[in-house]
Design a protein around this motif. Structure first.
Motif, PDB file in Angstrom:
ATOM      1  N   ASP A  55      29.377  42.498  42.826  1.00 54.96           N
ATOM      2  CA  ASP A  55      29.186  42.848  44.229  1.00 54.96           C
ATOM      3  C   ASP A  55      30.061  44.018  44.668  1.00 54.96           C
ATOM      4  O   ASP A  55      29.926  44.515  45.764  1.00 54.96           O
ATOM      5  N   GLU A  56      30.981  44.412  43.823  1.00 52.67           N
ATOM      6  CA  GLU A  56      31.912  45.466  44.230  1.00 52.67           C
ATOM      7  C   GLU A  56      31.341  46.835  43.909  1.00 52.67           C
ATOM      8  O   GLU A  56      30.425  46.966  43.097  1.00 52.67           O
ATOM      9  N   PRO A  57      31.923  47.884  44.515  1.00 54.88           N
ATOM     10  CA  PRO A  57      31.516  49.221  44.131  1.00 54.88           C
ATOM     11  C   PRO A  57      31.788  49.418  42.636  1.00 54.88           C
ATOM     12  O   PRO A  57      32.774  48.905  42.114  1.00 54.88           O
ATOM     13  N   THR A  64      35.316  32.619  40.694  1.00 57.02           N
ATOM     14  CA  THR A  64      36.187  33.766  40.927  1.00 57.02           C
ATOM     15  C   THR A  64      36.243  34.070  42.415  1.00 57.02           C
ATOM     16  O   THR A  64      35.334  33.744  43.167  1.00 57.02           O
ATOM     17  N   ALA A  65      37.339  34.699  42.806  1.00 61.83           N
ATOM     18  CA  ALA A  65      37.497  35.011  44.225  1.00 61.83           C
ATOM     19  C   ALA A  65      36.444  36.012  44.672  1.00 61.83           C
ATOM     20  O   ALA A  65      36.040  36.036  45.809  1.00 61.83           O
ATOM     21  N   MET A  66      36.011  36.855  43.768  1.00 63.05           N
ATOM     22  CA  MET A  66      35.003  37.847  44.134  1.00 63.05           C
ATOM     23  C   MET A  66      34.149  38.135  42.916  1.00 63.05           C
ATOM     24  O   MET A  66      34.653  38.305  41.819  1.00 63.05           O
ATOM     25  N   ASP A 104      37.623  42.955  27.350  1.00 65.10           N
ATOM     26  CA  ASP A 104      37.825  42.650  25.933  1.00 65.10           C
ATOM     27  C   ASP A 104      38.479  43.847  25.270  1.00 65.10           C
ATOM     28  O   ASP A 104      37.991  44.981  25.395  1.00 65.10           O
ATOM     29  N   ALA A 114      34.395  42.182  29.779  1.00 65.30           N
ATOM     30  CA  ALA A 114      34.544  40.933  29.041  1.00 65.30           C
ATOM     31  C   ALA A 114      33.256  40.146  29.027  1.00 65.30           C
ATOM     32  O   ALA A 114      32.405  40.268  29.916  1.00 65.30           O
ATOM     33  N   GLU A 121      38.539  41.083  34.010  1.00 70.56           N
ATOM     34  CA  GLU A 121      38.796  40.678  32.638  1.00 70.56           C
ATOM     35  C   GLU A 121      38.062  41.611  31.691  1.00 70.56           C
ATOM     36  O   GLU A 121      36.880  41.903  31.880  1.00 70.56           O
ATOM     37  N   ALA A 179      32.429  40.366  40.521  1.00 72.67           N
ATOM     38  CA  ALA A 179      32.616  41.787  40.230  1.00 72.67           C
ATOM     39  C   ALA A 179      31.344  42.592  40.457  1.00 72.67           C
ATOM     40  O   ALA A 179      31.392  43.761  40.811  1.00 72.67           O
TER      41      ALA A 179
END
Lengths: 367, 306
Positions: free
Chosen positions: B164-166, B158-160, A316, B147, A314, B162
């Motif tokens: 934790d991701e690269p 959330t499914a993942m 903005d 955001a 998400e 963010a």
């Protein structure tokens, strides 16, 4: 047409007979419309309405068979024929050389028998040729192929495809007695199962419900029409949170580097563009494996690049931040909201009316 | 109050410049066909032109001016808008900054446009009066920003997560497109060029400005979910229009002075009476309630009188 009668009256009776005979000879040629790219030899003619069940999206490749057409297998070319002699069998051949001459040779060269249909003495007949026969009929046989499986779609290796002409022959007592040729007209006809070469590599960046792909190492390739991205959602339906420090595995059997893509693309870009935006229906916070392949004009996918993965998230945009910061604007070009000064709303209208009125007054005074 | 005064001033000026031709038409009663070759429908000054111009016999009718305009454009989009705050956008990288500055930065962007004038009266020993219409286009782009995290969100929502991701950069860009337009009265003072041989023309413009703007976010036109007063949900579309004052002061250099024979050739072959390079200071003072997409800026360009 009033001039016709005096002209005819002015001719001698012999000249009139000659004129009528010439008209009679020309009438069939004027009334019958041959398809583009066809030639007739003997008592067989191809009607003007050759059709196929499913045409490619690209009109300039109307009579070409792609890998997707071949895999689907339901497509067929239909040739409406008019026969002037009593015929036992109609045979459809394809080749890059004169198959009418080759048919009765021991060595049939590149000519392949695609289909054979009994005519049963009919003078109008339609012959259907399945696209898999067009792609996969073997050379140097006198028997038409049976029902071919989709494995024939993987046998071609030439990215440029194979262009040929159709030879339609009437056969009596195993001898071709007449033939007609059709080469697909301006678009040509043939099959192309192989896509263009892959670009060198890709880099991913993220967006909201979308991923952005940077395509690197692009070489000139005349066969390439566009780039296509392929996305596979790696997030299982029950959710997935990797362990702390766990390395994420982007590999998936649906995207094998070096192999053509066999799933629908999630975004395309022209072959001159190096940035490709995927469709905007990706799910935020889901991990997607992404690879890119080049496609040709028929939509054949070439080999895939290495696979990389990223998640849409998400974000903005300016308007969201503007509204959250107290901005009052927006809503459409024609929106009128409380607080808009009446003078501001009506000023252009008043100015226009004033100008028009003055112009009319000037015109009157000149008159 | 300022905006209202500006609009009334612009209307008054427009009315004045439109009424003057009636006076001019009354003076022009000699019966001479002013549209004939070599005549000008813009009435001539009361005195003879300067000697340099007297030697020329190539003057075609002059009734129009056309400008091709180019210049930097920094719209005042942050006027009347508060800073992004932690309250409304918690965790946003734009907190403490204005939305426009955060999204689009301060990199210089440019506008391209044109103006077309109808010259209807020549003021003796002064210059020409005209009404003009201008159109331009400019845009600013920048990557969208991460955001805000809603206060009630938890990692399980959330499914993942963010984080934790690269780390993947943001590639999705948004764009603010602005199409400024205006209707102005134009006074071009060319007495120096016509009567004294100095190839400079000063001018002023005053009138109404109007601009359309729209915001795209990389996926289409931006939208914000909102609620009507009755609680009904509604999408606010990121596009609008705004009015305001348009004014300009500028100077033009008469290019004919550099190569008079070329100027004469242009007149006889194409009807171009004069060609100019110009530089002006332009002011578009728009209402910030509807997003102030106006700017105060330099504009340069080429102009011709036809």
């Amino acid at each position: 047409m009033r001039w016709v009668v005096p002209v005819l009256n002015g001719l001698s009776s012999r000249a009139r007979v000659t004129l009528v005979a010439a008209c009679a000879a020309l009438a069939p040629a004027l009334l019958w419309s041959a398809p583009a790219g066809s030639q007739t030899m003997g008592g067989i003619t191809i009607g003007s309405r050759i059709t196929r069940d499913k045409y490619p999206d690209n009109p300039s490749k109307k009579w070409w068979v792609s890998y997707a057409d071949c895999i689907a297998g339901a497509d067929a070319f239909s040739f409406p024929l008019t026969l002037t002699n009593t015929v036992n069998t109609i045979e459809v051949w394809a080749g890059t050389e004169d198959c009418a001459a080759r048919r009765d040779d021991q060595d049939r060269g590149q000519c392949r028998l695609l289909a054979a249909t009994p005519a049963n003495g009919e003078d109008q007949i339609t012959v259907d040729v399945p696209v898999r026969n067009i792609v996969g009929a073997p050379t140097n046989t006198t028997e038409p192929p049976g029902v071919l499986g989709d494995t024939v779609c993987d046998e071609s290796t030439d990215p440029a495809g194979t262009k040929f002409s159709f030879y339609i022959m009437q056969v009596n007592n195993n001898t071709a007695t007449a033939s007609a040729v059709w080469d697909g007209g301006t678009s040509g006809t043939g099959y192309d199962m192989v896509g263009p070469a892959a670009p060198g590599s890709i880099d991913l960046s993220t967006g909201e419900n979308q991923l952005i792909v940077e395509v690197n190492g692009v070489n000139t390739d005349a066969d390439r029409d566009r780039f296509a991205a392929y996305c596979v959602d790696l997030t299982p339906s029950d959710g997935f949170v990797p362990e702390e420090g766990e390395e994420i595995d982007c590999s998936t059997p649906e995207l094998v580097p070096g192999e053509p893509a066999r799933i629908p693309a999630c975004g395309t870009a022209s072959e001159t563009s190096t940035t490709l935006s995927t469709n905007t229906n990706l799910l935020n916070d889901h991990l997607y494996a992404v690879a890119v392949a080049a496609q040709d004009q028929l939509g054949n996918s070439g080999p895939l690049t290495d696979v990389k993965c990223a998640s849409p998230r998400e974000l903005d945009d300016y308007f969201e931040l503007y509204k959250r910061s107290g901005g009052a604007a927006g809503g459409g070009f024609c929106s009128l909201r409380p607080g808009v000064p009446v003078a501001a709303r009506g000023a252009p209208l008043l100015l226009g009316i004033l100008l028009l009125g003055l112009r009319a007054r000037r015109a009157r005074s000149r008159a | 109050v300022t905006s209202s005064f500006a609009i009334r001033s612009a209307l008054a000026l427009s009315a004045c410049v439109c009424l003057i031709p009636e006076l001019a038409a009354a003076q022009d009663s000699s019966g001479v066909d002013m549209d004939a070759p070599g005549r000008s429908s813009v009435p001539a000054p009361a005195v003879a032109p300067l000697p340099r111009l007297q030697r020329r016999n190539d003057h075609s009718t002059q009734t129009m001016a056309f400008e091709l305009r180019f210049g930097p454009y920094a719209p005042h989009i942050d006027n009347g808008v508060g800073d992004v705050t932690e309250t409304t956008s918690p965790g946003s990288p734009c907190v403490g900054r204005k939305p426009g500055a955060c999204l689009y930065g301060d990199k210089t962007r440019y506008q391209l446009g044109f103006e077309i004038d109808r010259q209807f009266w020549r003021a003796p020993h002064v210059g020409t009066l005209a009404v003009g219409f201008g159109w331009g286009f400019t845009s600013r782009s920048g990557p969208n920003k991460a955001a805000a995290v809603t206060a009630d969100a938890t990692p399980d929502d959330t499914a993942m997560d963010a984080s934790d991701e690269p780390e993947v950069p943001i590639g999705q860009k948004g764009t603010l497109n602005i199409m400024p337009m205006y209707a102005v009265g134009v006074l071009r003072v060319d007495v120096l060029a016509r009567e004294l041989g100095v190839p400079l023309v000063g001018y002023g413009k005053l009138g109404l400005g109007y601009a359309l703007w729209w915001v795209t976010n990389g996926r289409g036109t931006a939208r914000v979910a909102a609620q009507r007063s009755n609680g009904e949900p509604v999408d606010f579309v990121g596009r609008d229009s705004t009015f305001g004052l348009q004014a300009a002061l500028g100077a033009m250099f008469l290019l004919d002075a550099l190569e008079p024979s070329a100027g004469a050739e242009l007149d006889t072959s194409m009807g171009i009476n004069n060609s100019y390079f110009f530089l002006e200071w332009s002011v578009s003072n728009f209402d910030d309630k509807h997003l102030d997409v106006g700017t105060n800026t330099w504009v340069a360009g080429l102009a011709v009188e036809l």
